[in-house]
Scaffold this active site. Structure first.
Site, PDB file in Angstrom:
ATOM      1  N   LYS A 134       0.842  -1.195   0.000  1.00 28.71           N
ATOM      2  CA  LYS A 134       0.000   0.000   0.000  1.00 28.71           C
ATOM      3  C   LYS A 134       0.881   1.250   0.000  1.00 28.71           C
ATOM      4  CE  LYS A 134      -0.438  -0.146   5.048  1.00 28.71           C
ATOM      5  NZ  LYS A 134      -1.351  -0.150   6.194  1.00 28.71           N
ATOM      6  N   ARG A 180      -9.967   0.598  15.281  1.00 28.48           N
ATOM      7  CA  ARG A 180      -9.921   1.386  14.045  1.00 28.48           C
ATOM      8  C   ARG A 180     -10.980   0.850  13.087  1.00 28.48           C
ATOM      9  NH1 ARG A 180      -4.209   1.581  11.073  1.00 28.48           N
ATOM     10  NH2 ARG A 180      -4.747  -0.612  10.773  1.00 28.48           N
ATOM     11  N   TYR A 224      14.300  32.073   3.284  1.00 32.96           N
ATOM     12  CA  TYR A 224      13.101  32.866   3.550  1.00 32.96           C
ATOM     13  C   TYR A 224      13.021  33.320   5.011  1.00 32.96           C
ATOM     14  CZ  TYR A 224      11.131  31.553  -0.994  1.00 32.96           C
ATOM     15  OH  TYR A 224      10.910  31.404  -2.337  1.00 32.96           O
ATOM     16  N   MET A 270      10.645  25.058  -1.184  1.00 30.83           N
ATOM     17  CA  MET A 270       9.829  24.107  -1.931  1.00 30.83           C
ATOM     18  C   MET A 270      10.695  23.138  -2.743  1.00 30.83           C
ATOM     19  SD  MET A 270       6.889  24.723  -4.825  1.00 30.83           S
ATOM     20  CE  MET A 270       5.715  25.424  -3.683  1.00 30.83           C
TER      21      MET A 270
END
Length: 817
Positions: free
Chosen positions: A487, A585, A711, A760
């Protein structure tokens, strides 16, 4: 040299059931690798997880008629099939090949040591191949099985053999010595690697030296065997940096940027050699090669000429994304028929049903029957269902007719001609294998084919993953099945590629989180059973269409799925029932068992394939009592199911940690997850790192004290500093939590702190205290040197989150050792 079945019987003095006196040319130990069935002899080897006898029927149906089996095997139902019965199948394999080796009277170099065996073997091949027709171990075939398969390659055309021998415990080397029968022995070194099976380093040394019991000549470093007696009458060729009495004494060494210059003294004469490597391991391996060439009476002038031309040995195959939705498998490690078999197995494993293309250069071997060689190449390609073949080189061009049966075959005299005449449009939705001798410079083709991406890559070592799978399988009872969790894009590693490897290594089940993931695997050609853990009503059609098995965890999802199946007229569809034993769950409550299974029995729409639950804290001894409580609830739930349903189903509760810590909870199957990728709280398992996230340095600048970085001026320089900007940011999955000294990266095996905020696409790190860093240098974000668990700790999270956060824009590169 061929043998008949009767020859094999006589070699082994074995009981037999012989129908025809077939000729044996190929030894087979893997049922997936049949190429020449009628002339293959299958050895039904037995391990903790696999019994070769269980594949005999399948092999017989595919045209294999010759088998070596244990005496207990019942062969009465087979006709026109030859069986040889032995006490121990592995011993039989080794005995046959030892006999085969004794038929040849050529020099054979036997190499052993803790490290460097494969490199020395490959370098000796590079150095000697123009003078000898060499047979050598494929890749790292140095085990109790690998050595006999290697030596079996010996034929009348060979004039030199080079074989490596590796051992893991006592009483193994004597068996390999009888098979290799080396005339020249070479000891690389003795280190800590592979020491688990020995009581001491001295015991390991004594065991390894048994390879040289009947050698005529031995090459070794005096310091390595300083405290050991060589019990042999062989001529001893030693080298040393300390002892001037060594055959070859190293007077001095000088390292430059790209080479190491060594001054030697040999037979009271001094000479220099320039080795095109600077790392200590490569220098030591080169010295061993120089010793070997001196022993073989090569002149110093010729040795220096050849050593200067040594090429690095690529120890792995790389699978990379290529143009037009294709993948390229670049195997530049070696180019011979043995390594071609290995590369094609890997290609077939990864390609699935996709189109396969092989680009092959001339196979450069002296004194070779090239028609016979390329006939075998063509047959091997055909067996692996390769429809498109491209040959490059003069020799292969002369044998074009041997490849006429392919859907398409193209031939070029050189790599440059290929690049001039072929366009990218030729390669579409394909898996492409590049297999070229060094002189053909296939790296040009690889670079031309590879999809252009930025320089941040997630390197997935499939050999390490297979190793980890084997480690866990060794913890299991023989009948326990394995379900692998793929998964979340296989924890960020690439679902289809990982699933193909797991299928190849006989995992029983796969599990995904959502139906879309299962669809992707089916579209990639994965045929293993797949459990979908979070199905919803919108995906019911896809579950049926793609043969995906849903997890049923509540009455609402069960009733919805039953209603859908009833509308479609479908009965007995396989499902997996989840019971909540403490995770709270998903899952039915334990007290729901009677009502649930009575409904399932009466409605007939589904068939319970398995019942499972999820351990909450299997890795923690603190919660072992709760784990036991969960198992009791689970067993009661399953007991009720069995009594009502009246049929058997698979039971599984153990996850990765539970499989090794709670063997009693293995039941019928265990679920392996992030442990396959080398992340496990159990440090004793000797797992290998699978995923390595790497990038490169884009720019280096000097920044004065008091200036700021990034930044919001968050990174304040407290001294005159050297700052590197690296090509990774939070859009790639490098968390902003690592900003401002909270996290580090690895450059030149030293930690470099992040300075300023992570951007980023870029991140700045302080390299002031790391010497000799240049733009373009590699940066490890996590991997073998900087574990992903450490990154998770800095981010105050878990390794799962770090791995699954790696962006899809980061290129995945798959390697096979």
């Amino acid at each position: 040299m061929g043998y008949t079945v009767h020859d094999i019987v006589n070699i082994l003095h074995a009981e037999n059931k012989i129908s025809t006196n077939a000729t044996i040319e190929h030894l087979l130990i893997d049922s997936r690798k049949i190429i020449f069935p009628s002339t293959s002899l299958f050895f039904a080897l037995h391990s903790n997880r696999r019994d070769g006898h269980s594949f005999i029927k399948e092999l017989n149906e595919k045209g294999v008629f010759n088998f070596i089996v244990e005496k207990h095997f019942d062969a009465s139902s087979y006709t026109n099939t030859n069986f040889i019965f032995v006490d121990n199948v592995l011993n039989a394999l080794q005995t046959i090949v030892a006999h085969h080796r004794s038929q040849f009277h050529i020099p054979v170099i036997g190499i052993t040591g803790s490290n460097g065996k494969t490199i020395v073997k490959e370098w000796l091949n590079q150095l000697l191949q123009q003078d000898y027709n060499i047979v050598r171990s494929p890749r790292s075939y140095n085990s109790q099985i690998g050595v006999p398969l290697s030596v079996w390659q010996l034929n009348k055309e060979n004039t030199l053999g080079i074989f490596e021998a590796g051992i893991s415990t006592v009483d193994e080397m004597s068996k390999l010595e009888k098979i290799i029968q080396p005339t020249i022995g070479l000891l690389t070194n003795i280190g800590e690697a592979h020491g688990e099976g020995f009581t001491s380093k001295e015991q390991k040394m004594e065991e390894k030296l048994q390879l040289f019991n009947h050698c005529k000549q031995i090459i070794y470093c005096k310091e390595i065997v300083a405290n050991t007696t060589l019990h042999t009458e062989a001529e001893k060729f030693s080298w040393s940096r300390i002892n001037k009495n060594a055959t070859l004494f190293i007077e001095s060494e000088r390292k430059d940027i790209n080479q190491t210059t060594i001054s030697f003294n040999y037979k009271n004469q001094s000479f220099q050699s320039s080795i095109p490597f600077t790392d200590a391991a490569s220098v030591e391996n080169c010295i061993n090669c120089i010793c070997c060439l001196l022993l073989l009476n090569y002149s110093i002038e010729e040795i220096n000429k050849r050593i200067a031309q040594l090429q690095p040995v690529e120890m792995r195959m790389q699978l990379k994304k290529a143009v037009n939705n294709s993948y390229v498998l670049n195997d530049s490690y070696s180019n011979d028929i043995s390594s071609l078999h290995i590369a094609l197995d890997y290609l077939q494993q990864q390609a699935g049903s996709k189109q396969k293309i092989v680009i092959l250069s001339d196979i450069l071997q002296s004194s070779t029957d090239y028609k016979k060689l390329y006939t075998e190449v063509a047959a091997t390609l055909t067996h692996h269902n390769v429809p498109i073949f491209i040959g490059i080189g003069d020799s292969i061009n002369k044998h074009q007719t041997l490849f006429s049966s392919f859907t398409q075959s193209l031939f070029f005299q050189s790599t440059n001609e290929f690049l001039e005449k072929i366009t990218h449009s030729f390669f579409k939705d394909s898996y492409i294998l590049l297999k070229g001798a060094r002189t053909f410079a296939f790296e040009k083709i690889a670079k031309w084919l590879e999809q252009k991406t930025h320089q941040t890559v997630l390197e997935i070592n499939l050999s390490a993953l297979a190793h980890n799978l084997k480690i866990y399988q060794q913890q299991l009872l023989p009948a326990t099945k394995t379900m692998a969790m793929v998964k979340a894009f296989s924890y960020g590693s690439g679902s289809a590629e990982i699933a193909r490897l797991l299928a190849f290594h006989k995992v029983d089940y796969l599990a995904v989180a959502y139906t879309d993931e299962g669809i992707d695997l089916r579209n990639a050609g994965i045929t293993l059973p797949i459990m979908v853990m979070n199905p919803d009503e919108e995906s019911f059609d896809a579950l049926i269409d793609y043969n995906l098995e849903p997890e049923i965890y509540s009455f609402s999802i069960y009733h919805s799925f039953h209603h859908y199946l009833n509308q479609q007229g479908i009965t007995q569809f396989p499902v997996h029932i989840k019971v909540n034993t403490g995770m709270n769950r998903l899952g039915f409550e334990p007290e729901d068992a009677s009502i649930l299974f009575s409904e399932i029995k009466n409605k007939h729409s589904v068939f319970v394939k398995s019942i499972f639950s999820h351990l909450v804290a299997s890795e923690s001894s603190e919660h072992d009592g709760f784990t036991k409580h969960q198992s009791e609830l689970f067993e009661n739930f399953c007991s009720t199911a069995t009594s009502i349903l009246g049929y058997n189903f698979i039971k599984h509760i153990a996850n990765t940690a539970g499989a090794s810590r709670h063997t009693a909870l293995q039941y019928d199957m265990v679920r392996l997850g992030i442990g396959l990728y080398g992340v496990d709280s159990n440090q004793s398992l000797n797992l290998q790192t699978v995923a390595t996230l790497k990038t490169t340095i884009a720019q280096i600048r000097k920044v004065k004290v008091g200036e700021t970085i990034g930044y919001n001026r968050k990174g304040v320089v407290t001294r005159d500093s050297v700052i590197a900007t690296i090509r990774i940011g939070y859009a790639d999955g490098f968390s902003r939590k690592l900003s401002n000294g909270s996290g580090f990266v690895m450059i030149h095996n030293q930690l470099a702190p992040v300075i300023g905020n992570v951007c980023m696409d870029m991140t700045m790190v302080d390299i002031t205290d790391i010497p000799n860093v240049t733009e373009g240098d590699s940066v490890e974000i996590f991997g073998a040197n900087l574990p992903v668990e450490q990154i998770a700790k800095w981010c105050n999270t878990i390794a799962y989150e770090i791995m699954t956060s790696i962006s899809q824009r980061v290129k995945r590169v798959y390697i096979e050792e």
